[in-house]
Every structure is written in structure tokens, then in C-alpha cells.
Design a protein around this motif. Structure first.
Motif, PDB file in Angstrom:
ATOM      1  N   ALA A   1      15.309   4.150   2.072  1.00 33.18           N
ATOM      2  CA  ALA A   1      15.692   3.658   1.309  1.00 33.18           C
ATOM      3  C   ALA A   1      14.759   3.027   0.588  1.00 33.18           C
ATOM      4  CB  ALA A   1      16.250   2.163   1.446  1.00 33.18           C
ATOM      5  N   GLN A   2      14.843   3.403  -1.068  1.00 30.83           N
ATOM      6  CA  GLN A   2      14.155   3.136  -2.118  1.00 30.83           C
ATOM      7  C   GLN A   2      13.437   2.200  -1.800  1.00 30.83           C
ATOM      8  OE1 GLN A   2      14.577   4.351  -6.182  1.00 30.83           O
ATOM      9  NE2 GLN A   2      14.609   6.475  -5.552  1.00 30.83           N
TER      10      GLN A   2
ATOM     11  N   GLU B   1       0.896  -0.834  -0.278  1.00 30.64           N
ATOM     12  CA  GLU B   1       0.079  -0.004   0.033  1.00 30.64           C
ATOM     13  C   GLU B   1       0.527   1.456   0.389  1.00 30.64           C
ATOM     14  OE1 GLU B   1      -2.900   0.058  -0.157  1.00 30.64           O
ATOM     15  OE2 GLU B   1      -3.262   2.484  -0.173  1.00 30.64           O
ATOM     16  N   VAL B   2       2.355   1.678   0.690  1.00 32.17           N
ATOM     17  CA  VAL B   2       2.526   2.062   0.778  1.00 32.17           C
ATOM     18  C   VAL B   2       3.751   2.636  -0.762  1.00 32.17           C
ATOM     19  CG1 VAL B   2       4.971   3.426   2.113  1.00 32.17           C
ATOM     20  CG2 VAL B   2       3.286   2.539   3.130  1.00 32.17           C
ATOM     21  N   ILE B   3       3.516   1.414  -0.981  1.00 32.17           N
ATOM     22  CA  ILE B   3       4.857   1.714  -2.319  1.00 32.17           C
ATOM     23  C   ILE B   3       3.639   1.980  -3.403  1.00 32.17           C
ATOM     24  CG2 ILE B   3       6.138   0.719  -4.560  1.00 32.17           C
ATOM     25  CD1 ILE B   3       6.952  -1.718  -2.281  1.00 32.17           C
ATOM     26  N   ARG B   4       2.590   1.524  -3.517  1.00 24.73           N
ATOM     27  CA  ARG B   4       1.340   2.120  -4.515  1.00 24.73           C
ATOM     28  C   ARG B   4       0.973   3.841  -3.955  1.00 24.73           C
ATOM     29  NH1 ARG B   4      -1.944  -2.397  -3.912  1.00 24.73           N
ATOM     30  NH2 ARG B   4      -2.878  -1.403  -2.655  1.00 24.73           N
ATOM     31  N   SER B   5       0.905   3.891  -2.853  1.00 27.29           N
ATOM     32  CA  SER B   5       0.588   5.580  -3.150  1.00 27.29           C
ATOM     33  C   SER B   5       1.723   6.475  -3.038  1.00 27.29           C
ATOM     34  CB  SER B   5      -0.398   5.773  -1.274  1.00 27.29           C
ATOM     35  OG  SER B   5       1.316   5.111  -0.710  1.00 27.29           O
TER      36      SER B   5
ATOM     37  N   LYS C   1       4.507   8.199  -5.320  1.00 26.39           N
ATOM     38  CA  LYS C   1       5.291   7.702  -6.496  1.00 26.39           C
ATOM     39  C   LYS C   1       6.972   7.591  -6.010  1.00 26.39           C
ATOM     40  CE  LYS C   1       4.116  11.374  -9.520  1.00 26.39           C
ATOM     41  NZ  LYS C   1       3.857  12.566  -9.248  1.00 26.39           N
ATOM     42  N   GLN C   2       7.708   7.675  -5.254  1.00 20.67           N
ATOM     43  CA  GLN C   2       8.870   7.239  -5.239  1.00 20.67           C
ATOM     44  C   GLN C   2       9.014   7.069  -4.080  1.00 20.67           C
ATOM     45  OE1 GLN C   2      12.118   7.144  -6.507  1.00 20.67           O
ATOM     46  NE2 GLN C   2      12.039   8.471  -8.370  1.00 20.67           N
TER      47      GLN C   2
END
Length: 815
Positions: free
Chosen positions: A612-613, A597-601, A603-604
Motif C-alpha cells: 500500500a502507498q 528510510e524506505v520512504i526516502r529511498s 519515489k512512490q
DNA sequence: ACCGCCGGGTGCC
DNA sequence: ACCGCCGGGTGCC
């Protein structure tokens, strides 16, 4: 009778983490005010208020009462004015709009999150074209000037004097009336369960059965609603609506653990089976019945289906379907034909996530029961959403800790029970949460009334007619200090020295948190040495990542360590126990749904812990326990001081009384593997229960162990985590805690599996602690934490978590 | 009168 | 709305 396949299946169970307690409800509520600061950070400041105008009343159907609260909703898509602010009543029906001149600055304030705006209609509620509305702005202190300026720029002035709200005065009177009603209301009437229930109920269980049955069969309006001249009034809030509020034919059974919530619920299912009638004995009658039952439970835990077998007469066929496991049949028809469907929160949410294919959500259940219902305390978790979407008029929550951490938990429960208007966040906040948080006595009183009206709670110390509900045998704890052999000590010190060096370096570099997985790995190794040197795996340090496959292997190692460390790691996102754990390339572990969910919401997307990315495709899953290399259990098996200590205890016990049964509890399943060797050698009959076992194998293990016939197992190897809520291991009267847990509550819970209703012997708990070791340090930390909990009632402050962890690491490593 | 004033039509955003 | 506002009708005293 329609042939709709989704007619009336009946109950659902879901489990939770249960921490015993002896507080009364009012005490619990009082405690809430202490830690509720974390719920509404500094959003609580009143910035100012102004009287505005609601216009356009004649175009909408929503009505309001004098003194009624209204909500302000932005309508940026309004074709006539992009600043439009809609006014809605508590039921969400539109009443009108805020006049455009004032709407303009309000829109700016709302859109930029400078303040939340709340409205109350002070009078003029019967006006045809427009009505006044008192608008109050709430927000952070730092936004005060911005809000005032914005309003002033548009030619208005925000007043700052505190406007006492009319509603509270009304509510006060009603709340008091209700409070007395509730005091009068007796929850002590008993009801006999249906004939088909073959276990006899204790008096307090019969009381719960009576209360639950009367709540389910009630035709009354939901709590706090009254009918007045064709309208429905909520006496707590003074709201009126035209539609009859949905029935709330359930509530919260919040008895302490061990008082038999499950048995009571089974009795309810059987006794209020269909149309207010019990489940009959005759088969022929039953076959014509059109209802069925669904019930939800959580993963890993005890076997609810067994409990049905145990408590329902064998000559009655109750159709119970276990809806979990890969082989589950996703058929609405099948589920509808059942009397009881048992499922788990994970199955429920995974089906729900897979929208098109969730038969659980297509059935209109006769009854839904959330076992250990507090697992739904996080409103954002998929599980919670999945639970809220279940259809049923009769909604129950079983929970030993209904108000575990904060009022927010309670909001979720209201939301599940569909107790209007508290199932909508804004109303919950305005009527209950904010007033209580701000120390408003009326708000507190309302909360008490609310909870009282829908909750039945007894503790182990409650009394029925002057008698304790349950008289449990004694529970004694002994700590047995274990001295390492010279050889073990040497190895241990070697590992400790290395570990201190590495961790000391992290402290110097200030990289403790980014290397948390490594630190944990070192601690786990030390703890493993305390148990048995054979437990310790290869050390993979924080060297360069190497090839992707090497990196992957290292990450799998780490996540395995984290999960098997028994430290009850929480997901830093949902703050709950890890579910579908995955590890990022930067070596932090989260629930897969949370981090995705974090990654989806974003952009980077960056790791919430170290920035860290991160990418979805770089998440590495926990491969499960089967992957682990088996410990040396073959010819080159050797014992350890701790194993020796255990064995001498077990042998002594067997000598004294061969019928005594023991639980041998460890956080390391591989330690359990090792212990199996001497158990076999000395001819002990034992069984085993750990997290990797399938539901069906577990059931068998428990059944075997509970069996009292000669030759039945006298020892159960139990993994700390598998010893969760619901399992009944009363056959055991001795518990050996092989290694200390981070979380003492987890140990208590585990002991509660045998120290509960049905235990006839005194329970003796032996905790093995290695002298001069990380284990002793762990115990010290446990004690300190417990003192804190006793003083401040378990305030969990996320911002302190990091600091606290670092302190802990220092203490553990003696740095 | 490129005004004022009158009175009917009309009315959220 | 027993208002305001709009815009058409109207026009000395």
C-alpha cells in the motif's frame, strides 16, 4: 599533555539480547556453514575468469604482493574514459587501471550488476608500468551468458576453468602455524584486580581480566600482522602495506551469560585505569589524573551504574555519568571529565543522527565497551553506524552470543574492532565469508584463527583446572494447568467463536497478512481472557476507516496491541526488535528509522508488507503505555481463575517460608495492575518493574527487591520484556510465568535474571497455562519450534516467515 | 612520396 | 617500455 578536551575518557557499554548456549566456538563456526546460504543467495557462482592488465602503475603509490588480491572499482567520472576501472590494493590505495579495451566490457558488466569482479595479481608485482591480473567474475547463474557475450563482443574470451587461488596455499601454511600458536597461547593466566575492586573475582574472571589487560596494553601489531623489511604483512591474507595497521587493543568477551562479563569489565576499567596503572585509592593522586571513561549500555536493562557502586569500594570516587534521559547534558567537556560514561544505543544513535550535537562522537575515549554487543549486527541500522563512529583504541564487545545468526554478524564485530582488512566488506567476503560459505576448509580455518585470536569464550560448562566455572543451583519447571470457571469459559468461547469467524474469512479471502494487526488483536484478546476478563479492551474491527481521527485512534489501538502482545514482533525491514515503533495507515508496524528510510529511498513508497502507498506524515507513533486506560482495579475488581491459582501458590509459599521471594512475570502490564489488588489485600510487600518505568525508578525497584532485610518486598511484578539482560534478581527463587510467550527464549532469559551467579537456592518456575485455550496451542507451537531449533540450529528464513505465521494462526485458532 | 622505412620521443584511464 | 604507437624526417641501388 595537550589541553584538548577530548583526551581520554574511558569506557562505553551497550547491551544485547543474550541467548544462553553451551557450544564451543568451533561448533558455532561449524554451524555457520549450515545457514550461511542466506547470506549470499545465488551470488556464489563463478562465471568465468580472464587475465587482464593493470596499467599506469607509475602514477600511483599502491603496491601489491605476488598472489595478492586486488579490488576493482568503477570510475564512471574519469575524464579520460567513462569506462575506467580502478585497481586498488587491500588498503584501498590505487595501484593502476584496467587497460581500457578490457575495461569497456567490465564497466558494462559492473554497472549492470551482471557480476562482481575480483582480481588477483599472479606475478609481475614489481613491474614498473603494468602487471597482469587474474580477473574472476562472480554472479548469478542467469547472468552467465550475458557476461560471456559482453566480454566476447569486445574481442576477449572468458575462461571457465576453475582457477585455484595461490593465496589460499600461502594462507594455509600460515594459518596452521597460527592455529598452533593459539593453542599454545594461554588464556588461563590470572590477574588480581585493583584494590579498589571490592568484589572478589572468581578464577575465570581473573583469567578474563588478565587476558583483557594484556590485550589492551599490548604494543604488538594487531593479530595476524607481522613487520617484514619495513612493510607490514598480514599472515592470513599475504597482504602487505606500508602503514602500520591501527592497533586493535580490544576484542570480544563472549562468555556465556551469568559468568560475570560486567564484573570483569568493571575490574578491567579499575585495574587498567590509565597508562596501564590501576585506579588508585588516594584521592589526591586521582585528582591529577587526566583520563576519563565512557561506557555504553542499552536502554531498559539493568543498572550498570549500580554495579559500579556495588563492585568499587565506597571510599573511592569513580566519576560515573549516566548519559541518557532528556536531561542529559550534551557537553564534550563534561563527558571528558568523567571516569565512566554510561549511555544507551538509542541515545547514541539519536545523538548521532543529530550530527552537530553528539558529544559522544567528539570524545576520544580511552575505551569503548559494547555491552550485549550483538545489537550492532545490522550494518545498515543507524545504531550500528553510530557505534562504528565512536573513537577509541580500545574497543570491546561483550556478548554471550558473538556469532548468533550468521557470519554477517561477525563482520560487524570486525568492523567495530577495526581489525584490518576484515573491517572492509569486500575483503571480509572474499577472505572469510565466501570461502566459508562455499565450504572451503582453509576459509573455515582462517575464520577459526581469527575468532580465536580476539575472543575469549567460556560457557557454563567450561572448566577451570578440572572444575566447573560456576555451579548453579537447580532449575525446575512446572506447568500448572488452570481450568476456567464456567462463567469465564462461556465468555472465552464467545470471543473465540467471533475471532474464528473473522480470521476464517481472512483466510478465505487470502488477506491474512494484510489484516495481520487484526488477527493479532483477536489473539491478544483470547490470551487476555485466559488471564483475566478485565484485561480485554474494546474490540475495534477492520471496519471502514471513518474520519482521520477515528482512523488514528484505531491505529493507536492496533499498535498498542501489537506492542503489548508480547509477541516480540520484529520490524520486517531490519528484522530486529522494534525501535521507535510506528504504524502505517495500512496497519503494519515498523521501526520509525527503518520505514522512513524506505520512504526516502523510493519515489512512490509502498509498504514493504502489503504494497500500500505510504507517507512519512501518515505514520502514527506509539503513544506509550501511559495512554492506556487503567483496568478496573477499583471496587468492581474481580478475580480470575489464573489470579486465584497464583494467589494460592503465593500464600502457600509464604506459609512454608516467609523469606522466599518470587517473580511474577506477565506480558501484560495491565494484568500486573490487576494482580496488585489481591497482593495488597493479602498483605504482601511487593515491587514492580516494567518497561514504562524510568531508569531511575527501575533501579530503585531492583534495589528494594534485592534487599534481604525484613519487611523488604517478597514479590516483584515483572513485565516479560523489562526482564531483559543484565538485571540481577537473584533474591528471587520462585518464578511465576503468568502467560506463555511466543518466544520461549524470552521466558528463559527472564528466568535467567534470578537463575544466575549469586543464586543460592534452587529455582522453581511455575508456568500457568489455561486448559483448552489458545495458551495450550501456544505451548504446542513453542515445543514444535524448539524441536526444529534443536535439529537445524535456528535457521531463520524470511521467505518462510509468512507461511509459518499463517500456519501458526491456524494452529492457534484451531482452524 | 597522397607511399614505406627509419629512429627518436614517448607512454594509464 | 628489451615493448607498441605516434609523427617527423626522409627517400634507388
Amino acid at each position: 599533555m595537550t589541553s584538548n578536551s577530548c583526551c581520554h575518557p574511558s569506557s562505553a557499554f551497550i547491551d544485547f539480547l543474550d541467548v544462553g548456549g553451551t557450544m564451543t566456538i568451533s561448533q558455532e563456526i561449524a554451524n555457520l556453514t549450515e545457514d550461511s546460504g542466506q547470506d549470499l543467495p545465488e551470488e556464489n557462482v563463478q562465471i568465468g575468469s580472464i587475465q587482464g592488465t593493470v596499467v599506469g602503475l607509475r602514477y600511483y603509490t599502491g603496491t601489491v604482493n605476488r598472489g595478492e588480491m586486488v579490488s576493482l572499482v568503477r570510475q564512471p567520472q574519469n575524464p579520460y574514459d567513462r569506462n575506467a576501472v580502478m585497481v586498488a590494493n587491500v588498503y584501498g590505495s590505487q595501484v593502476g587501471h584496467i587497460k581500457k579495451e578490457l575495461a569497456a566490457p567490465m564497466a558494462y558488466i559492473m554497472d549492470n550488476n551482471l557480476a562482481r569482479v575480483e582480481g588477483v595479481v599472479p606475478y609481475g608485482e614489481t613491474n614498473k608500468f603494468s602487471m597482469p591480473v587474474n580477473l574472476t567474475f562472480w554472479g548469478k547463474e542467469e547472468n552467465r551468458d550475458a557476461v560471456h557475450n559482453q566480454i566476447r563482443r569486445h574481442g576477449f574470451k572468458l575462461g571457465t576453468e576453475f582457477k585455484g587461488s595461490l593465496i589460499c596455499l600461502f594462507a594455509l601454511k600460515n594459518a596452521f602455524d597460527k592455529l598452533f600458536d593459539d593453542l599454545m597461547e594461554d588464556k588461563t593466566r590470572e590477574m588480581e584486580p585493583a584494590e579498589v575492586v571490592c568484589t572478589s573475582l572468581l578464577p575465570h574472571q581473573k583469567q578474563a581480566l588478565s587476558w583483557m589487560t594484556s590485550r589492551e596494553n599490548s604494543n604488538d601489531l594487531p593479530p595476524f600482522w607481522e613487520e617484514k623489511s619495513g612493510l607490514y604483512f598480514n599472515v592470513l591474507t599475504n597482504f602487505a602495506v606500508k602503514e602500520r595497521p591501527e592497533k586493535v587493543l580490544g576484542g570480544i568477551l563472549a562468555d556465556d551469560m551469568g559468568l560475570g562479563k560486567t564484573l570483569t569489565t568493571i575490574a578491567l576499567i579499575a585495574s587498567n585505569f590509565h597508562n596501564g596503572k590501576p585506579l588508585p585509592l588516594e584521592q589526591s593522586v586521582r585528582s591529577r589524573r587526566s583520563s576519563s571513561t565512557c561506557k555504553m549500555k542499552s536502554t531498559s536493562k539493568g543498572k550498570k551504574s549500580d554495579q559500579f557502586e556495588q563492585h568499587i569500594r565506597a571510599d573511592v570516587t569513580l566519576k560515573v555519568y549516566l548519559y541518557y534521559g532528556a536531561e542529559r547534558i550534551r557537553s564534550v567537556k563534561l563527558l571528558s571529565e568523567q571516569d565512566v560514561v554510561l549511555t544507551t544505543y538509542n541515545v547514541l544513535s539519536s545523538d548521532f543522527g543529530n550530527k552537530a550535537n553528539s558529544p559522544l562522537h567528539k570524545v576520544n575515549w580511552l575505551r569503548v565497551v559494547l555491552d550485549e554487543g550483538h545489537v550492532i549486527r545490522n550494518p545498515n541500522a543507524l545504531q550500528s553506524k553510530a557505534v562504528l563512529e565512536l573513537q577509541s583504541e580500545r574497543r570491546w564487545i561483550l556478548s554471550g552470543t558473538p556469532i548468533q545468526n550468521s557470519l554477517k554478524d561477525l563482520y560487524m564485530l570486525m568492523s567495530f574492532l577495526k581489525l584490518k582488512p576484515f573491517d572492509v566488506k569486500e575483503w571480509w567476503s572474499r577472505i572469510i565469508q565466501r570461502p566459508v560459505t562455499m565450504g572451503d576448509r582453509v576459509g573455515l580455518k582462517n575464520l577459526q584463527v581469527l575468532v580465536k585470536g580476539i575472543t575469549l569464550r567460556r560457557t557454563k560448562n567450561s572448566k577451570v583446572a578440572g572444575r566447573m566455572l560456576v555451579q548453579l543451583p537447580e532449575r525446575r519447571v512446572f506447568v500448572q494447568h488452570v481450568t476456567l470457571s464456567e462463567e469465564e469459559r462461556e465468555e472465552y468461547e464467545q470471543v473465540r467463536k467471533e475471532g474464528r469467524k473473522v480470521i476464517g474469512r481472512y483466510f478465505e479471502e487470502g488477506t491474512i497478512m494484510t489484516n495481520y494487526a487484526d488477527v493479532l488483536a483477536i489473539l491478544v484478546r483470547l490470551r487476555q481472557y485466559c488471564c483475566h476478563p478485565g484485561l480485554v479492551g474494546k474490540y475495534t474491527g477492520a471496519d471502514d476507516p471513518g474520519t482521520p481521527s477515528e482512523l488514528r485512534e484505531r491505529l493507536i489501538n492496533k499498535i498498542t496491541l501489537v506492542l503489548n502482545s508480547g509477541s516480540d514482533e520484529e520490524c520486517a525491514i531490519c528484522l530486529d526488535s522494534l525501535r521507535q515503533p510506528v504504524i502505517t495507515y495500512c496497519a503494519h508496524v515498523y521501526c520509525r528509522p527503518c520505514i522512513c528510510e524506505v520512504i526516502r529511498s523510493e519515489k512512490q513508497a509502498r509498504c514493504p508488507l502489503c504494497r500500500a502507498q505510504i507517507k512519512t506524515k501518515e505514520l502514527v507513533e506509539y503513544p506509550g503505555e501511559e495512554m492506556q486506560a487503567g483496568a478496573a482495579t477499583g471496587e468492581n475488581w474481580r478475580s480470575s481463575s489464573k489470579v486465584d491459582a497464583l494467589m494460592s501458590n503465593l500464600l502457600k509459599l509464604r506459609n512454608e517460608d516467609p523469606t522466599v521471594k518470587s517473580l511474577v512475570v506477565s506480558q501484560f502490564t495491565r494484568f500486573m495492575d490487576l494482580i496488585e489488588v489481591p497482593l495488597r489485600e493479602y498483605g504482601f510487600s511487593f515491587t514492580r518493574l516494567d518497561g514504562s518505568m524510568a531508569q531511575k525508578t527501575r533501579a530503585k525497584a531492583i534495589q528494594d527487591f534485592q534487599d534481604s532485610s525484613p519487611g523488604s518486598p517478597t514479590i516483584m511484578l515483572l513485565s516479560l520484556k523489562a526482564g531483559g539482560v543484565g538485571i540481577n534478581l537473584t533474591a528471587a527463587s520462585h518464578v511465576f510465568m503468568m502467560d506463555p510467550a511466543w518466544n520461549p527464549a524470552a521466558e528463559d532469559q527472564c528466568v535467567d535474571r534470578c537463575h544466575r551467579l549469586g543464586q543460592s537456592r534452587d529455582v522453581v518456575i511455575t508456568k500457568f497455562i489455561v486448559k483448552d485455550s489458545v495458551e495450550e496451542n501456544m505451548v504446542k507451537i513453542q515445543k514444535k519450534k524448539q524441536e526444529l531449533v534443536d535439529k537445524a540450529f535456528g535457521v531463520k528464513k524470511p521467505q518462510d516467515l509468512k507461511q509459518a505465521r499463517m500456519e501458526e494462526i491456524r494452529a492457534l485458532m484451531e482452524i
